[in-house]
Write a protein that holds these residues in place. Sequence first.
Motif: not given
Length: 124
Positions: A13, A88, A123
Amino acid sequence: QVQLVESGGGLVQAGGSLRLSCAASGRTFSNYAMGWFRQAPGKEREFVAAIGWRGESTHYADPGKGRVTISRDKAKNTVYLQMNSLKPADTAVYYCTAASSPFRSYPRADFGSWGQGTQVTVSS
């Protein structure tokens, strides 16, 4: 025959960390600069970080400065890329590379050996 094998990629993440490893074999790499590049889909391969053959000099591309640290363990013939605060935009295949000529440091290192790459996906 020079062989570079990357590991440590994966899905993380945003804000997380990953540590990539590159195990080198086929010759003694202690006298050779090593580095990391990355390639995102639809983009050219770009420089991420490099470490000189002595291990004292390091260089980073602007996007990673302050978040990325390259290091090497000469006894293990291994180079690492510690990546923190991942975004990201860091999503890419990361490639390890080794210079073909000894006793050179970036940007004069002639990176001629490449690994197969390891996927890093961040992500949001």
